[in-house]
Design a protein around this motif. Structure first.
Motif, PDB file in Angstrom:
ATOM      1  N   GLU A   1       0.669  -1.025   0.006  1.00  0.00           N
ATOM      2  CA  GLU A   1       0.173  -0.084   0.096  1.00  0.00           C
ATOM      3  C   GLU A   1       0.856   1.224  -0.030  1.00  0.00           C
ATOM      4  O   GLU A   1       0.523   2.333   0.684  1.00  0.00           O
ATOM      5  CB  GLU A   1      -1.126   0.060   1.402  1.00  0.00           C
ATOM      6  N   ALA A   2       2.153   1.245  -0.546  1.00  0.00           N
ATOM      7  CA  ALA A   2       2.793   2.300  -0.629  1.00  0.00           C
ATOM      8  C   ALA A   2       2.468   3.631  -1.236  1.00  0.00           C
ATOM      9  O   ALA A   2       2.711   4.818  -0.758  1.00  0.00           O
ATOM     10  CB  ALA A   2       4.219   2.092  -1.282  1.00  0.00           C
ATOM     11  N   GLU A   3       1.249   3.302  -2.104  1.00  0.00           N
ATOM     12  CA  GLU A   3       0.761   4.689  -2.899  1.00  0.00           C
ATOM     13  C   GLU A   3       0.003   5.459  -1.749  1.00  0.00           C
ATOM     14  O   GLU A   3      -0.416   6.485  -2.316  1.00  0.00           O
ATOM     15  CB  GLU A   3       0.065   3.931  -4.139  1.00  0.00           C
ATOM     16  N   SER A   4      -0.715   4.585  -0.863  1.00  0.00           N
ATOM     17  CA  SER A   4      -1.839   5.329  -0.062  1.00  0.00           C
ATOM     18  C   SER A   4      -1.357   5.575   1.216  1.00  0.00           C
ATOM     19  O   SER A   4      -1.902   6.223   2.089  1.00  0.00           O
ATOM     20  CB  SER A   4      -3.174   4.617  -0.328  1.00  0.00           C
ATOM     21  N   VAL A   5      -0.576   4.701   1.763  1.00  0.00           N
ATOM     22  CA  VAL A   5      -0.444   4.603   3.385  1.00  0.00           C
ATOM     23  C   VAL A   5      -0.079   5.779   4.059  1.00  0.00           C
ATOM     24  O   VAL A   5      -0.212   6.202   5.042  1.00  0.00           O
ATOM     25  CB  VAL A   5       0.279   3.168   3.727  1.00  0.00           C
ATOM     26  N   GLY A   6       0.794   6.447   3.130  1.00  0.00           N
ATOM     27  CA  GLY A   6       1.495   7.785   3.698  1.00  0.00           C
ATOM     28  C   GLY A   6       0.834   8.658   4.165  1.00  0.00           C
ATOM     29  O   GLY A   6       0.685   9.223   5.082  1.00  0.00           O
TER      30      GLY A   6
ATOM     31  N   VAL B   1      -0.309   5.308  15.591  1.00  0.00           N
ATOM     32  CA  VAL B   1      -0.506   4.624  14.368  1.00  0.00           C
ATOM     33  C   VAL B   1       0.718   3.459  14.659  1.00  0.00           C
ATOM     34  O   VAL B   1       1.770   3.712  14.378  1.00  0.00           O
ATOM     35  CB  VAL B   1      -0.148   5.298  13.240  1.00  0.00           C
ATOM     36  N   LEU B   2      -0.029   2.192  14.477  1.00  0.00           N
ATOM     37  CA  LEU B   2       1.030   1.126  14.134  1.00  0.00           C
ATOM     38  C   LEU B   2       0.490   0.626  12.773  1.00  0.00           C
ATOM     39  O   LEU B   2      -0.577   0.190  12.509  1.00  0.00           O
ATOM     40  CB  LEU B   2       0.461   0.293  15.142  1.00  0.00           C
ATOM     41  N   VAL B   3       1.576   0.638  11.688  1.00  0.00           N
ATOM     42  CA  VAL B   3       1.309   0.016  10.443  1.00  0.00           C
ATOM     43  C   VAL B   3       1.937  -1.344  10.612  1.00  0.00           C
ATOM     44  O   VAL B   3       3.027  -1.450  10.721  1.00  0.00           O
ATOM     45  CB  VAL B   3       1.758   0.837   9.407  1.00  0.00           C
ATOM     46  N   VAL B   4       0.878  -2.334  10.295  1.00  0.00           N
ATOM     47  CA  VAL B   4       1.424  -3.872  10.361  1.00  0.00           C
ATOM     48  C   VAL B   4       1.815  -4.252   8.782  1.00  0.00           C
ATOM     49  O   VAL B   4       1.000  -4.359   7.992  1.00  0.00           O
ATOM     50  CB  VAL B   4       0.688  -4.968  10.741  1.00  0.00           C
ATOM     51  N   ASN B   5       3.126  -3.971   8.510  1.00  0.00           N
ATOM     52  CA  ASN B   5       3.731  -4.296   7.023  1.00  0.00           C
ATOM     53  C   ASN B   5       3.526  -5.755   6.711  1.00  0.00           C
ATOM     54  O   ASN B   5       4.337  -6.606   7.156  1.00  0.00           O
ATOM     55  CB  ASN B   5       4.968  -3.764   6.844  1.00  0.00           C
ATOM     56  N   ASP B   6       2.553  -6.143   6.121  1.00  0.00           N
ATOM     57  CA  ASP B   6       2.020  -7.622   5.723  1.00  0.00           C
ATOM     58  C   ASP B   6       2.868  -8.257   4.799  1.00  0.00           C
ATOM     59  O   ASP B   6       2.493  -8.494   3.586  1.00  0.00           O
ATOM     60  CB  ASP B   6       0.691  -7.737   5.738  1.00  0.00           C
ATOM     61  N   GLY B   7       4.345  -8.129   4.976  1.00  0.00           N
ATOM     62  CA  GLY B   7       5.087  -8.897   3.708  1.00  0.00           C
ATOM     63  C   GLY B   7       5.084  -8.087   2.479  1.00  0.00           C
ATOM     64  O   GLY B   7       4.959  -8.919   1.408  1.00  0.00           O
ATOM     65  N   SER B   8       5.031  -6.671   2.432  1.00  0.00           N
ATOM     66  CA  SER B   8       4.843  -6.115   1.433  1.00  0.00           C
ATOM     67  C   SER B   8       6.026  -6.065   0.426  1.00  0.00           C
ATOM     68  O   SER B   8       7.273  -6.410   0.885  1.00  0.00           O
ATOM     69  CB  SER B   8       4.679  -4.547   1.566  1.00  0.00           C
ATOM     70  N   ALA B   9       5.914  -6.181  -0.805  1.00  0.00           N
ATOM     71  CA  ALA B   9       7.060  -6.300  -1.886  1.00  0.00           C
ATOM     72  C   ALA B   9       7.397  -4.740  -2.228  1.00  0.00           C
ATOM     73  O   ALA B   9       8.656  -4.652  -2.964  1.00  0.00           O
ATOM     74  CB  ALA B   9       6.769  -7.087  -3.023  1.00  0.00           C
ATOM     75  N   ASP B  10       6.884  -4.106  -1.736  1.00  0.00           N
ATOM     76  CA  ASP B  10       7.056  -2.351  -2.181  1.00  0.00           C
ATOM     77  C   ASP B  10       7.436  -1.646  -1.150  1.00  0.00           C
ATOM     78  O   ASP B  10       7.831  -2.133  -0.040  1.00  0.00           O
ATOM     79  CB  ASP B  10       5.750  -1.817  -2.693  1.00  0.00           C
ATOM     80  N   ALA B  11       7.317  -0.368  -1.377  1.00  0.00           N
ATOM     81  CA  ALA B  11       8.228   0.542  -0.312  1.00  0.00           C
ATOM     82  C   ALA B  11       6.980   0.925   0.910  1.00  0.00           C
ATOM     83  O   ALA B  11       7.177   2.039   1.646  1.00  0.00           O
ATOM     84  CB  ALA B  11       8.534   1.923  -0.702  1.00  0.00           C
TER      85      ALA B  11
ATOM     86  N   ALA C   1       5.488   4.484   5.302  1.00  0.00           N
ATOM     87  CA  ALA C   1       4.437   4.722   6.579  1.00  0.00           C
ATOM     88  C   ALA C   1       5.722   5.145   7.750  1.00  0.00           C
ATOM     89  O   ALA C   1       5.137   5.878   8.504  1.00  0.00           O
ATOM     90  CB  ALA C   1       4.146   3.229   7.079  1.00  0.00           C
ATOM     91  N   LYS C   2       6.632   4.502   7.696  1.00  0.00           N
ATOM     92  CA  LYS C   2       7.657   5.202   8.837  1.00  0.00           C
ATOM     93  C   LYS C   2       7.883   6.723   8.814  1.00  0.00           C
ATOM     94  O   LYS C   2       7.824   7.603   9.613  1.00  0.00           O
ATOM     95  CB  LYS C   2       8.766   4.253   8.883  1.00  0.00           C
ATOM     96  N   ASP C   3       7.994   7.159   7.477  1.00  0.00           N
ATOM     97  CA  ASP C   3       8.612   8.591   7.309  1.00  0.00           C
ATOM     98  C   ASP C   3       7.221   9.154   7.420  1.00  0.00           C
ATOM     99  O   ASP C   3       7.192  10.619   7.562  1.00  0.00           O
ATOM    100  CB  ASP C   3       8.999   8.524   5.733  1.00  0.00           C
TER     101      ASP C   3
END
Length: 250
Positions: free
Chosen positions: A18-23, A38-48, A53-55
């Motif tokens: 969800e790199a396109e929208s999560v930020g 906010v805790l984003v659980v990065n579910d094995g994503s292959a993108d950024a 999300a951290k930024d």
């Protein structure tokens, strides 16, 4: 380590590619001006997804591979319990859930253990048709009977939980298809959790492509009915006291 302010709310955001929208979604939640972490659980994503999300200001928990929403939420609930959060709410990373509605959904916890942000409750113009609509109506009718209250949107992922419900979820929160919505809700109700719903408006996806089409909608109907039947066979779980659970948390 425990959070210092017990009034803070943990917003759990499962995210898979969800790199396109999560930020933007994270920034919107944090800009509301309420005590939300906010805790984003990065579910094995292959993108950024994780970097974006951290930024944007989120804490990121990265899973080694894709577990699905159920697995991601279990990780989020465990994080919430260990840090002592007494209220959590799931928010989609794609921006469909309006952060301005979070406090309204959380308000439902004043008289319930689980509060659902309902899309079909006389607010907004969100609609579905065909097999998906039939499945949702059937599920809502059956689960309303179990909960002894009117529920119109039992597949909504926009839902909040208090400490009692968090403990129940940790005891039973399935990763199967629709398990994170139907199965988890049915077992929570049968285990004694009180459920309510709050009308909310849904927004279009802020990024990515919707996955629904006529064929997938038909498949959804079959899977939804199966998920309901399977959920009804699950054993009730015992809900522990949040205060006692907190004492045993690492």
């Amino acid at each position: 380590m425990k959070i210092l302010d017990s009034t803070r709310v943990l917003v759990i955001m499962p995210a898979w590619n969800e790199a396109e929208s999560v930020g933007n979604t994270v920034r919107e939640v944090l800009s509301v001006g309420r005590p939300y972490d906010v805790l984003v659980v990065n579910d094995g994503s292959a993108d950024a997804t994780a970097t974006v999300a951290k930024d944007a200001g989120a804490t990121v928990l990265t899973l080694p591979f894709n577990l699905g929403v159920g697995g991601a939420m279990r990780a989020g609930f465990k994080y919430a319990q260990r840090l002592g959060y007494q209220r959590v709410i799931q928010v989609d990373a794609d921006g469909q859930h309006d952060p301005r509605n979070i406090h309204e959904v959380l308000a439902g916890l004043e008289h319930a253990d689980i509060s659902i942000g309902a899309r079909f409750a006389d607010r907004g113009d969100y609609s579905v048709s065909g097999p998906r609509k039939w499945a949702m109506q059937l599920l809502a009718k059956v689960i309303s009977g179990l909960a002894k209250t009117r529920l119109t949107d039992v597949t909504s992922g926009f839902r909040a939980a208090n400490g009692r419900a968090i403990n129940q979820y940790l005891d039973h929160y399935p990763a199967e298809y629709l398990g994170d919505t139907i199965d988890s809700l049915v077992v929570a109700i049968r285990s004694g959790c009180r459920v309510t719903q709050v009308p909310v408006e849904m927004r279009p996806r802020q990024g990515g492509t919707p996955s629904h089409n006529p064929v997938k909608s038909a498949v959804y109907l079959g899977r939804a009915v199966f998920a309901l039947m399977f959920a009804l066979t699950r054993k009730r779980s015992t809900i522990s006291d949040p205060a006692l659970a907190a004492k045993g948390a690492v």
